[in-house]
Design a protein around this motif. Structure first.
Motif, mmCIF file in Angstrom:
data_model
loop_
_atom_site.group_PDB
_atom_site.id
_atom_site.type_symbol
_atom_site.label_atom_id
_atom_site.label_comp_id
_atom_site.label_asym_id
_atom_site.label_seq_id
_atom_site.Cartn_x
_atom_site.Cartn_y
_atom_site.Cartn_z
ATOM 1 N N GLU A 1 0.864 -1.184 0.197
ATOM 2 C CA GLU A 1 0.022 -0.388 -0.031
ATOM 3 C C GLU A 1 1.003 1.152 0.177
ATOM 4 O O GLU A 1 1.713 1.909 0.272
ATOM 5 C CB GLU A 1 -1.241 -0.230 0.701
ATOM 6 C CG GLU A 1 -2.099 0.518 1.198
ATOM 7 C CD GLU A 1 -3.765 -0.249 1.468
ATOM 8 O OE1 GLU A 1 -4.631 0.681 1.775
ATOM 9 O OE2 GLU A 1 -3.738 -1.465 1.856
ATOM 10 N N ILE B 1 1.158 5.723 1.001
ATOM 11 C CA ILE B 1 0.800 6.605 0.818
ATOM 12 C C ILE B 1 1.888 8.702 1.225
ATOM 13 O O ILE B 1 2.799 7.196 1.176
ATOM 14 C CB ILE B 1 0.318 7.311 2.787
ATOM 15 C CG1 ILE B 1 -0.350 6.093 3.767
ATOM 16 C CG2 ILE B 1 0.293 7.789 3.323
ATOM 17 C CD1 ILE B 1 0.153 5.211 4.945
ATOM 18 N N GLY C 1 -8.825 4.382 -0.165
ATOM 19 C CA GLY C 1 -8.136 5.194 -0.958
ATOM 20 C C GLY C 1 -7.998 4.944 -2.170
ATOM 21 O O GLY C 1 -9.511 4.363 -2.674
ATOM 22 N N THR C 2 -7.566 5.204 -3.297
ATOM 23 C CA THR C 2 -7.805 4.775 -4.955
ATOM 24 C C THR C 2 -6.789 3.787 -5.240
ATOM 25 O O THR C 2 -6.151 3.425 -4.694
ATOM 26 C CB THR C 2 -6.986 6.117 -5.795
ATOM 27 O OG1 THR C 2 -7.924 5.974 -7.191
ATOM 28 C CG2 THR C 2 -5.880 6.386 -5.618
ATOM 29 N N VAL D 1 -3.488 3.412 -3.178
ATOM 30 C CA VAL D 1 -2.643 4.881 -3.271
ATOM 31 C C VAL D 1 -3.373 5.785 -2.070
ATOM 32 O O VAL D 1 -5.164 6.093 -2.489
ATOM 33 C CB VAL D 1 -2.533 5.258 -4.188
ATOM 34 C CG1 VAL D 1 -1.819 6.625 -4.099
ATOM 35 C CG2 VAL D 1 -1.465 4.375 -5.084
ATOM 36 N N HIS D 2 -2.644 6.620 -0.745
ATOM 37 C CA HIS D 2 -3.708 6.913 0.426
ATOM 38 C C HIS D 2 -3.196 8.988 -0.167
ATOM 39 O O HIS D 2 -1.515 8.474 -0.518
ATOM 40 C CB HIS D 2 -3.602 7.125 1.396
ATOM 41 C CG HIS D 2 -4.824 5.935 1.357
ATOM 42 N ND1 HIS D 2 -5.786 5.158 1.908
ATOM 43 C CD2 HIS D 2 -3.469 4.661 1.339
ATOM 44 C CE1 HIS D 2 -5.401 3.942 1.540
ATOM 45 N NE2 HIS D 2 -4.760 3.445 1.298
ATOM 46 N N SER D 3 -3.124 10.349 -0.295
ATOM 47 C CA SER D 3 -2.896 11.148 -1.132
ATOM 48 C C SER D 3 -3.023 11.930 0.513
ATOM 49 O O SER D 3 -4.595 12.419 0.705
ATOM 50 C CB SER D 3 -3.226 11.887 -2.295
ATOM 51 O OG SER D 3 -2.726 10.850 -3.220
#
Lengths: 248, 248, 248, 248
Positions: free
Chosen positions: D127, D129, D176-177, D184-186
């Motif tokens: 994953e 971030i 996330g996406t 993916v986390h923004s």
């Protein structure tokens, strides 16, 4: 409010000058560096003096300012008990003047210290890692030392015993340096500015409080809070955390 | 103090039974699971009931206990406004009985939430990342939702505006889910148990508060604090943080 | 494949027994502890012996196994140059037997070490923080020492000079212990199991590689890889990283 | 070596001009911005052109440079398949010219991507971030997207199945996406510049690779490596990692 900066050519001094110039409620009266006459403070009607000079120079500056009724906000390092005692004597003769001595103007750093003081009462283990740029000359940092002392005091109040540590065989220095009860570890590396992590542990859980400061702009909100509020706190105040109520 | 555990065959229930058995000031009166008769609570003279059952079962258990003057410490999840309202009604008829509903018994988690509430007043940006094992069915975690709500309330009180965020082009979900004002991101991975990071940011600095919980043993000190103190707090209490003064 | 475990009552031994029992391609032939006769290995037709015993006991076990053509997978610590030299002599007389000595069976730990070796060639600063439970007796950990040596070797190959470090005034131990070129810091706290962070820094950037191991189950995939592949690597192999191609 | 910078008034352009001026083996021939005539490149005998302009402007610049036998080092974003295909056509007519297109010039970022590609083969969970300043307009970052694609490809090669994820009840966006296989986390916050964390997990352990970039100076070693080596790599090269052997 009329504000002067001493140590105006240093990195923190330059940032302070810029921050004061950007604040609509503050007027910069003087930006002095080594050798400049302190009389400019009085001539210009300065109300608050900001000092980012050196341990050698700072006491002379403070004597001049306080004697002339000017409040002082001080980020210069190296205040030991003797210096603080002298400063108290001086302030006792000018009871309306406020003096703020702050080892760290980052709001996040101040909160980190406060939270650490609270958390220390609940956890058996506490340890500090501070990480700074490779050009720093002292280890540990002043902020780390202060945090360790605050944790040690809090542990005493909660009557905590010695921290658990079964280490029998140690390469010298591996377990850091003890400041009060607290092991402190200093990392020095390119790519860092000023960072600190305080770790609290108990069975099955850890609580970690981390502050990252990546440029000096991050200290300016704290400096401005100091400037705007120092007149409200006559006498000696050590640590920006005493002004926290004014920050929200 | 005489204590019973409901949901005694679940993972938190088993840990609670073990923790009560290990505590010299507590006596385990009953360890019940689905289908066991609640009358064992009254027959055994239980003073405090611990409930780690399911959202479906919990209200019936609470009604029985509270009606019989037994204090309750509840870790069962799923308490919405309707359930809390029913519980208040019930407690109003038995004004000496205390009920503690706690979404998280980790002391570190409770401190993380409290510190976050305080820090929220000083920083423009706030964001939450929670990281849990891959078997967790809900996202975000209850603790993350609660933390986000506490931060949102604190921001309102400090009259903070919208958080800075220039995002124009986003792959759906990249910026997480908004709980109140706060973006929350949920990571699910093997190798994690229960972890949360709360990030606060302002010009040049970030403050990060992280809680890591690596096994259920880490929740037991909190459960024991609940058991030992629930009688002192008649009526409904939501959140272990209300007992923090008893923990030091 | 027929596998025996020595040190079967220790924590790693128990986990290994369970892991072997769960693997459909492996058969447990014997689980021995102190005082049990080694002859059970030969009687049961053991092909691979797993050793999680003690520095005192391990060499006798290895002599018996290797002399009898049994491959060995060893997690027991304390292999200095003298012991490794003895082991090589022994293996030279039994050229078909494979022996794997691994200070760490965590795949993540092995990758952390490999990545660190690579990154060391590109960055001026390198530092290690290892964090373990408070019951650990040695500081730094074996994994940290090995990582520091690998980084030191890589820096030598890349002809890197001394790391940048302006420290002039240090409280003794603050800057950790130097293993080769690399400062190593050991944190000991409740709430940790076995964790390590390797930090690389250069102007404006840091690269951090962190491994978190929260229970012994995390080592079992590495132990099984060792068991399944040791026969393919006759002679002495130090470090699970040499089997990485077999892991993908 | 004679080098020109296009986009010289932008932030990366300005840093590049400064870095070239500081390098004794490089000579700055031209620093151009929007509207400046490209003929200055040829008149000044430029050998390598650095482009930090905009997605709209970059193709025209590349055509001019490549047609005139000038190698190009490009940090401008927005290269989709169509643009890359055009660029390849162009380069095929000038087979001695080298073109480097790099989404990230941080050496640490390049290593993070490489290590992630390797680690992806050994872990079930992965994953990302990424954490950036609040002024960033796109989410996720280009580096995060690239990393996710590299992990996805590596998983395919290792024939990994779907990642473990039991999520049933999700507030939209919490997880996330997905870019390829990878959530993916923004995070967007004041106090950050450009940071990314890649998390790999398996039973009992996680491996985390984190890159922190706190100012643009951190990209300049990568830009200089590009400039010094682009002539050795005729044709199209995407990603600075292809030059890693030249960096040690």
């Amino acid at each position: 409010m009329k504000v002067a900066v001493l140590g105006a050519k240093g990195r923190m001094g330059m940032e302070s000058v810029a921050a004061i110039n950007s604040a609509s409620d503050l007027t910069l009266t003087a930006s002095l560096d080594i050798g400049d006459p302190l009389e400019q403070l009085t001539k210009s009607g300065t109300e608050v003096m900001v000092d980012f000079t050196t341990p050698d120079a700072v006491m002379k500056n403070l004597e001049f300012a306080i004697s002339n009724g000017i409040h002082v906000v001080v980020g210069t390092t190296g205040f030991n008990d003797a210096k603080l005692s002298n400063l108290k004597d001086l302030l006792s003769k000018h009871p309306k003047v406020g003096a703020l001595i702050a080892p760290n103007f980052g709001l996040g750093a101040v909160l980190m210290m406060q939270f650490s003081q609270t958390a220390a009462k609940y956890f058996e283990s506490a340890e500090i890692i501070e990480l700074h740029h490779a050009n720093k000359v002292d280890a540990p940092s002043g902020t780390a030392i202060r945090t360790a002392q605050m944790i040690t005091d809090a542990r005493k109040q909660s009557k905590k015993g010695a921290m658990p540590d079964a280490t029998k065989s140690e390469l010298s220095g591996a377990r850091g340096t003890k400041v009060g009860d607290v092991p402190v570890h200093s990392v020095r590396s390119h790519g860092y500015v000023a960072h600190q992590e305080v770790i609290f542990g108990d069975a099955g859980e850890t609580l970690t409080i981390r502050h990252d400061s990546i440029n000096r702009a991050g200290f300016m909100p704290g400096v401005l809070i100091g400037i705007r509020n120092v007149a409200k706190y006559p006498g000696l105040t050590v640590g920006l955390e005493n002004y926290m109520e004014d920050m929200k």
